[in-house]
Structure formats: structure tokens, C-alpha cells
Design an enzyme around this catalytic site. Structure first.
Site, PDB file in Angstrom:
ATOM      1  N   ASP A  43      -4.776 -17.231 -57.631  1.00 32.46           N
ATOM      2  CA  ASP A  43      -3.550 -16.640 -58.183  1.00 32.46           C
ATOM      3  C   ASP A  43      -2.330 -16.841 -57.275  1.00 32.46           C
ATOM      4  OD1 ASP A  43      -4.705 -14.956 -56.335  1.00 32.46           O
ATOM      5  OD2 ASP A  43      -4.269 -13.115 -57.427  1.00 32.46           O
ATOM      6  N   ASP A  81     -11.613 -14.512 -60.344  1.00 31.76           N
ATOM      7  CA  ASP A  81     -10.760 -13.422 -60.821  1.00 31.76           C
ATOM      8  C   ASP A  81      -9.492 -13.903 -61.527  1.00 31.76           C
ATOM      9  OD1 ASP A  81      -9.564 -14.459 -58.569  1.00 31.76           O
ATOM     10  OD2 ASP A  81      -9.212 -12.539 -57.587  1.00 31.76           O
ATOM     11  N   GLY A 122      -8.157 -19.789 -50.179  1.00 30.63           N
ATOM     12  CA  GLY A 122      -9.531 -19.997 -49.712  1.00 30.63           C
ATOM     13  C   GLY A 122     -10.141 -21.164 -50.473  1.00 30.63           C
ATOM     14  N   GLN A 150     -21.070 -18.493 -48.192  1.00 35.80           N
ATOM     15  CA  GLN A 150     -21.050 -18.525 -49.657  1.00 35.80           C
ATOM     16  C   GLN A 150     -19.939 -19.420 -50.200  1.00 35.80           C
ATOM     17  OE1 GLN A 150     -19.729 -14.359 -51.044  1.00 35.80           O
ATOM     18  NE2 GLN A 150     -19.430 -14.365 -48.827  1.00 35.80           N
ATOM     19  N   ARG A 151     -18.992 -19.786 -49.333  1.00 37.15           N
ATOM     20  CA  ARG A 151     -17.842 -20.575 -49.786  1.00 37.15           C
ATOM     21  C   ARG A 151     -17.990 -22.048 -49.409  1.00 37.15           C
ATOM     22  NH1 ARG A 151     -12.145 -17.882 -48.259  1.00 37.15           N
ATOM     23  NH2 ARG A 151     -11.970 -19.602 -46.809  1.00 37.15           N
ATOM     24  N   THR A 182     -11.410 -20.486 -57.383  1.00 30.51           N
ATOM     25  CA  THR A 182     -11.688 -19.364 -56.486  1.00 30.51           C
ATOM     26  C   THR A 182     -13.115 -18.878 -56.708  1.00 30.51           C
ATOM     27  OG1 THR A 182     -11.303 -16.999 -56.084  1.00 30.51           O
ATOM     28  CG2 THR A 182     -10.429 -17.860 -58.138  1.00 30.51           C
ATOM     29  N   ILE A 183     -13.825 -18.647 -55.606  1.00 30.00           N
ATOM     30  CA  ILE A 183     -15.192 -18.141 -55.770  1.00 30.00           C
ATOM     31  C   ILE A 183     -15.183 -16.721 -56.307  1.00 30.00           C
ATOM     32  CG2 ILE A 183     -16.111 -19.655 -53.971  1.00 30.00           C
ATOM     33  CD1 ILE A 183     -16.415 -17.064 -52.232  1.00 30.00           C
ATOM     34  N   ASP A 184     -14.033 -16.036 -56.214  1.00 29.66           N
ATOM     35  CA  ASP A 184     -13.957 -14.655 -56.737  1.00 29.66           C
ATOM     36  C   ASP A 184     -14.007 -14.622 -58.264  1.00 29.66           C
ATOM     37  OD1 ASP A 184     -13.592 -14.083 -54.103  1.00 29.66           O
ATOM     38  OD2 ASP A 184     -11.722 -12.976 -54.351  1.00 29.66           O
ATOM     39  N   ARG A 206      -2.570 -20.611 -46.542  1.00 34.03           N
ATOM     40  CA  ARG A 206      -2.037 -19.536 -47.387  1.00 34.03           C
ATOM     41  C   ARG A 206      -0.523 -19.433 -47.204  1.00 34.03           C
ATOM     42  NH1 ARG A 206      -6.282 -16.671 -49.632  1.00 34.03           N
ATOM     43  NH2 ARG A 206      -8.271 -16.864 -48.539  1.00 34.03           N
ATOM     44  N   MET A 234     -18.134 -11.819 -50.871  1.00 35.51           N
ATOM     45  CA  MET A 234     -16.687 -11.827 -51.115  1.00 35.51           C
ATOM     46  C   MET A 234     -16.385 -11.258 -52.510  1.00 35.51           C
ATOM     47  SD  MET A 234     -15.229 -15.194 -49.208  1.00 35.51           S
ATOM     48  CE  MET A 234     -15.269 -15.312 -47.417  1.00 35.51           C
ATOM     49  N   GLY A 235     -15.136 -11.041 -52.749  1.00 30.84           N
ATOM     50  CA  GLY A 235     -14.705 -10.430 -54.011  1.00 30.84           C
ATOM     51  C   GLY A 235     -13.724  -9.324 -53.684  1.00 30.84           C
ATOM     52  N   ARG A 236     -12.460  -9.712 -53.655  1.00 28.76           N
ATOM     53  CA  ARG A 236     -11.408  -8.782 -53.226  1.00 28.76           C
ATOM     54  C   ARG A 236     -11.186  -7.679 -54.257  1.00 28.76           C
ATOM     55  NH1 ARG A 236      -7.366  -8.643 -49.814  1.00 28.76           N
ATOM     56  NH2 ARG A 236      -8.152 -10.441 -48.685  1.00 28.76           N
ATOM     57  N   ARG A 243     -37.462  -1.953 -45.321  1.00 32.19           N
ATOM     58  CA  ARG A 243     -36.083  -1.688 -44.909  1.00 32.19           C
ATOM     59  C   ARG A 243     -35.146  -1.648 -46.110  1.00 32.19           C
ATOM     60  NH1 ARG A 243     -35.915  -5.966 -39.904  1.00 32.19           N
ATOM     61  NH2 ARG A 243     -36.620  -4.508 -38.318  1.00 32.19           N
TER      62      ARG A 243
HETATM   63  O1  F6P Z   1      -9.601 -15.835 -52.046  1.00 37.71           O
HETATM   64  C1  F6P Z   1     -10.957 -15.914 -52.083  1.00 37.71           C
HETATM   65  C2  F6P Z   1     -11.605 -15.235 -50.943  1.00 37.71           C
HETATM   66  O2  F6P Z   1     -12.851 -15.836 -50.914  1.00 37.71           O
HETATM   67  C3  F6P Z   1     -11.690 -13.707 -51.018  1.00 37.71           C
HETATM   68  O3  F6P Z   1     -12.809 -13.238 -51.671  1.00 37.71           O
HETATM   69  C4  F6P Z   1     -11.705 -13.301 -49.570  1.00 37.71           C
HETATM   70  O4  F6P Z   1     -11.189 -11.996 -49.408  1.00 37.71           O
HETATM   71  C5  F6P Z   1     -10.838 -14.313 -48.943  1.00 37.71           C
HETATM   72  O5  F6P Z   1     -10.985 -15.500 -49.705  1.00 37.71           O
HETATM   73  C6  F6P Z   1     -11.151 -14.552 -47.489  1.00 37.71           C
HETATM   74  O6  F6P Z   1     -10.629 -15.765 -47.087  1.00 37.71           O
HETATM   75  P1  F6P Z   1     -10.077 -16.155 -45.667  1.00 37.71           P
HETATM   76  O7  F6P Z   1     -10.883 -15.395 -44.662  1.00 37.71           O
HETATM   77  O8  F6P Z   1     -10.277 -17.616 -45.606  1.00 37.71           O
HETATM   78  O9  F6P Z   1      -8.639 -15.787 -45.621  1.00 37.71           O
END
Ligand code: F6P
Length: 342
Positions: free
Chosen positions: A103, A129, A11, A275-276, A125-127, A72, A169-171, A162
Site C-alpha cells: 500500500d 492486506d 518489504g 517467511q519472506r 506483500t506477504i501480509d 521504504r 508477520m502481519g501488521r 511444551r
Molecule cells: O510490509 C510487509 C511486512 O512483511 C510486515 O508484515 C512487517 O511488519 C514488515 O514488512 C517488516 O519489514 P521490515 O522489517 O523489512 O521493515
């Protein structure tokens, strides 16, 4: 003259182009010319290249995404792909290869080392991690988008009484949710590191109502795990070449469950790719520039199979073996903030 290859995988995140620009410019000053490989690991497998001259990296410092494209692609999942990478590197007379990614992307770089490929990783990575670096490229830019979204949600949440849920995001790591939640004043913060109970979220909203707070903002990581559910909520069960399913939908799951328990309207916003995308913030532009310079310096010092890492104010090499051993969850320095305010 030495020849560097560079590719960007996984990503994307804001700041990648700034890193490419930096390594090309610094490289030129130190006798290194750079060839770009297109679309992640697909580039060296299929010999998809782009020369990176000073002109080509001019004007990209502030541009998000990656001028090289991303994918990927996992060469270790395709018959003959590793051999094709080795051929491509030889054909293009590449002395060393810089892999900008998370990673998965840097993991491939590390696995190529025993095949004689001299690699350096730049964590992106925006995560956030990746272990053994204070921050990965892109995280602070994404955090700005998350904070801005929470600010916007606040004004409409209190106007309509409300519950508004923001899914980010954040796997496996809740950095964006936690740090964004703190910066944007979320009332409930849910992260993958801690299983959450719908009942506990409901109770917190009721406590706010008792204090005459008739709106609540919840921020939730896409990877947050609801108690009683088997694992994470996925948008698509099919996995990618690195074995990851596409996450998404946990915010809506929570909204449905809360709606069964309360009358107040509950709505969900999925921040998704907003956010990305977009421009890197100043922190990421500077970090990218420093990572790009460091990658060339490490290569000239013959330090390979390492990644550039931020340690306090210093950029240092960390072995890819060490960095990729396990993911980096939210750490103790900020974890206590999750439930700080009731
Ligand atoms: O790897 C970073 C990330 O932003 C994760 O948080 C998210 O699950 C994933 O990419 C989603 O990416 P895409 O939809 O581009 O595969």
C-alpha cells in the site's frame, strides 16, 4: 518503441523477480523496453537506473527478493523529491511507471498521478492486506514457510510437552497467521483483527490438557493486540517514512503472561525474515507472470492509475484509489476458521 520504468518498494516478497521478467519479456514482444529504478522510490529520486534487457531478466524466475533492491523511501516526505522524480522520468523518456509493492509503494504511485505520471501498481506483500485482489504476490510463498515451520514445531512440541508460540508477520491483517494456522494445525490462532485475552488462550491450553494433549501450538501475528495493553507490541518505537513502527515481541509477551499462569514450559519462535525470503512457490510464479503481462497490457490500453488484481481466475484492473482506500482484513470466507476447533 515505448519506455517503461519499474521499481520495487517496501518489504520484499518471493515473486517480484518473476513479475519483472514477465513484463520485460512481454514488453519486448509488444514494443516496450524497460528501465529498472533501484531501491524503491529512491531510484527515481536519485536517478539510479538499470537497463533491463532480455539477458538481464534471464534466470530470475525462481529467485526470491528483488534484483532492483527495495527501500521504504517516501518522496512525499522529502523536500523537492517529487520534482526530482518528474525530472528523472523525463530525462529517461519514461512513458509509464510500474510500481511493485504494498500500500505504501502503490500509494506514492497514486499520489504522482495528478503530477502527470502514468502509473500502474502490482500488489506485492506477504501480509496479503491489499483490498480488491484475491491475493497479493508473495503471500502463498510465505504461507508455505509458515506451514513448514508449524510442522517442524509440532514434532518438538509433543516430544517435550511444551507450549510453542510462533510469531509471524502481519501488521494489520492476520492472513498469514490464520491461513498458516489452519494449514499447519495450530491449536490457537491470534490475529490483529481480534483483540485476544491471555486468559482465553490459557483456558484453551487447559482444555487440551484435560483431553490429555500435553502440548499446544499457538500462532500469533506480530500485529495481534493483547486486551488490556495499549495498542500493538513494538520492537522499535521509531517510525519509518510511512509512519509505521517496527512491530515484534507480542509472542514473547504472551509467553511471559502464560508462564505466570502455568507450569508447562512456554517457548517462542519468531519466524521473521525466514517467511519472506527464498524462492516463490508455483502459485506466485504464475501470478507474477500474469501480473507482469497485465501491467504491460493495461499500459498499452492507456489504463493508468490502476493496479493488477486477481479476481477468481481473471486478472483485471482496479483503480488505485479504490484499492488503497482501506486495508484488507481477513474476510468472512475464512474468519470462521479462527476458532473452529476447540
Ligand atoms: O510490509 C510487509 C511486512 O512483511 C510486515 O508484515 C512487517 O511488519 C514488515 O514488512 C517488516 O519489514 P521490515 O522489517 O523489512 O521493515
Amino acid at each position: 518503441m515505448k519506455r517503461a520504468g519499474v521499481l520495487t518498494g517496501g518489504g520484499d516478497s518471493p515473486g517480484i523477480n518473476a513479475a519483472i521478467r514477465s513484463m520485460v519479456r512481454f514488453g519486448y514482444q509488444h514494443g516496450v523496453e524497460t528501465i529498472g529504478f533501484l531501491e524503491g522510490w529512491k531510484g527515481p529520486i536519485e536517478d539510479l537506473t538499470q537497463p533491463l534487457s532480455m539477458d538481464q531478466v534471464s534466470g530470475i524466475l525462481h529467485i526470491g527478493g528483488t534484483i532492483l533492491g527495495s527501500s521504504r523511501t517516501n518522496p512525499f516526505k522529502t523536500e523537492g523529491a517529487v520534482e526530482r522524480i518528474l525530472d528523472t522520468l523525463e530525462r529517461n523518456a519514461i512513458d509509464f511507471l510500474i510500481a511493485i509493492g504494498g500500500d505504501d509503494t502503490m500509494g506514492v504511485a497514486h499520489r504522482l498521478a495528478p503530477h502527470g505520471v502514468r502509473t500502474i501498481g502490482i500488489p506485492q506483500t506477504i501480509d496479503n492486506d491489499i483490498a480488491h485482489t484475491d491475493y497479493s504476490l508473495g503471500f502463498w510463498s510465505a504461507l508455505e514457510a509458515v506451514t513448514d515451520a508449524l510442522d517442524r514445531l509440532h514434532t518438538t512440541a509433543f516430544s517435550h510437552n511444551r507450549v510453542l508460540i510462533l510469531e509471524v508477520m502481519g501488521r494489520d491483517a492476520g492472513w498469514l497467521s490464520l491461513m498458516g494456522g489452519i494449514a499447519g494445525g495450530a491449536d490457537v490462532i491470534l490475529i490483529p483483527e481480534q483483540e485476544f485475552s491471555v486468559e482465553a488462550v490459557h483456558r484453551k491450553i487447559l482444555r487440551r490438557q484435560a483431553r490429555k494433549k500435553h502440548f499446544s501450538i499457538v500462532i500469533i501475528s506480530e500485529g495481534a493486540k493483547p486486551a488490556g495493553l495499549d495498542g500493538q507490541v513494538v520492537a522499535e518505537a521509531e517510525v519509518d517514512a510511512f509512519g509505521h513502527a517496527r512491530l515484534g515481541g507480542v509472542g514473547q509477551y504472551l509467553a511471559n503472561e502464560l508462564s505466570k499462569r502455568m507450569k508447562m514450559p512456554v517457548r517462542v519462535t519468531d519466524l521473521a525474515y525466514l517467511q519472506r525470503g527464498g524462492s516463490p512457490c508455483p502459485f506466485d510464479r504464475i501470478l507474477a507472470t500474469r501480473f507482469g503481462v497485465a501491467a504491460i497490457e493495461f499500459a498499452l490500453d492507456e489504463r493508468f492509475d490502476v493496479m493488477t488484481a486477481l479476481h477468481g481466475t481473471r486478472i483485471e484492473p482496479v483503480s488505485l484509489e479504490e484499492a488503497l482506500r482501506k486495508p484488507r482484513p481477513v474476510d468472512e470466507s475464512v474468519l470462521y476458521l479462527v476458532d473452529l476447533f476447540d
